[in-house]
Design an enzyme around this catalytic site. Structure first.
Site, short mmCIF file in Angstrom:
data_model
loop_
_atom_site.label_atom_id
_atom_site.label_comp_id
_atom_site.label_asym_id
_atom_site.label_seq_id
_atom_site.Cartn_x
_atom_site.Cartn_y
_atom_site.Cartn_z
N LEU A 101 0.87 -1.17 0.00
CA LEU A 101 0.00 0.00 0.00
C LEU A 101 0.91 1.22 0.00
O LEU A 101 1.93 1.23 0.70
CB LEU A 101 -0.91 0.02 1.24
N ASP A 102 0.55 2.24 -0.74
CA ASP A 102 1.38 3.43 -0.82
C ASP A 102 1.57 4.08 0.55
O ASP A 102 0.76 3.90 1.46
CB ASP A 102 0.74 4.45 -1.77
N TYR A 103 2.61 4.88 0.65
CA TYR A 103 2.93 5.61 1.89
C TYR A 103 1.72 6.39 2.41
O TYR A 103 1.45 6.40 3.61
CB TYR A 103 4.10 6.56 1.58
N THR A 105 -1.45 5.82 1.69
CA THR A 105 -2.67 5.02 1.67
C THR A 105 -2.76 4.16 2.92
O THR A 105 -1.77 3.56 3.34
CB THR A 105 -2.71 4.10 0.42
#
Length: 243
Positions: A101-103, A105
């Site tokens: 998961l993105d930073y 998100t």
């Protein structure tokens, strides 16, 4: 006997794909002999397998679900000293995240030491559905949402069809809440899809992974997956692969 890359993956060293790279790069030995052939088979718990000169130890597989907060890296380490997802766990197992998961998100992220399991869930052909809730800038028209449903052409190719639901719109603040379900796992995919239709994501959260939800968890909390949940995930991926 089992394939060497599978044994390495199941030991929690890396995913099977990464294990194959380790073999090809000449970083793996079996009983002291350098191995570069991907078809090599070994006998677990009998043959001595080493990666970079370090013997692999076949760990008992563990499976966790984490409610990842924003501002955390989906990795086991970070050269900039930022918080990573494995910081939420305090035990001897070598955990790694299943996908990422993105930073910026938040939401549901699986972690395990079972490389074979991780590879099975991450590979696109297994089509595990992930549900995201996005707060986006503006109020997308029905036509733009339909573009997401049909697939959006990004720089790395066209996305697979998605399921999209308009939840609410705030004309005063100029924002909307959209649910979107995808089964791919490209880098920053959901954010790029909304950018492509002119409605950048302001906030993003993964609410579901397959049938799993965040129920009972707060940001930064984790729980062990129950045996029947692990079994269901395996069965779900196999069922999707055969569709």
């Amino acid at each position: 006997m089992e394939r060497l890359q599978k044994v390495i993956a199941q030991a929690g060293i890396a995913s099977r794909r990464k294990a194959e790279e380790l073999i090809v790069d000449g970083r793996v030995t079996v009983n002291g002999q350098l191995i570069r052939e991907l078809g090599t088979k070994v006998t677990p718990n009998k043959d001595k397998v080493e990666v970079d000169g370090v013997p692999i130890d076949r760990e008992e597989p563990v499976y966790y679900m984490l409610y990842k907060p924003t501002g955390v890296i989906s990795s086991v380490s970070d050269d900039k000293g930022r918080k990573v997802v494995t910081d939420f766990f305090d035990h001897e197992h070598r955990l790694f995240p299943v996908g990422r998961l993105d930073y910026d998100t938040s939401g549901l992220l699986l972690l395990t030491n079972d490389g074979e399991f991780a590879n099975q869930l991450m590979h696109p052909k297994y089509k595990i559905t992930k549900l995201y809730v996005a707060k986006v800038q503006g109020v997308p028209s029905r036509d733009k949402l339909r573009q997401l449903e049909k697939g959006i052409v990004l720089e790395d190719g066209k996305t697979a069809p998605a399921k999209v639901k308009f939840v609410s719109g705030n004309t005063k603040n100029g924002t909307s809440i959209i649910e979107i379900s995808i089964h791919e796992g490209r880098n920053r995919q959901v954010r790029r899809m909304f950018e492509a239709i002119g409605h950048p994501v302001l906030k993003l959260k993964r609410e579901m992974y397959g049938f799993l939800t965040l129920k009972g968890l707060n940001p930064g909390e984790a729980r062990t997956l129950r045996p029947h949940e692990v079994k269901q995930l395996r069965e779900l991926s196999e069922k999707n692969k055969n569709k």
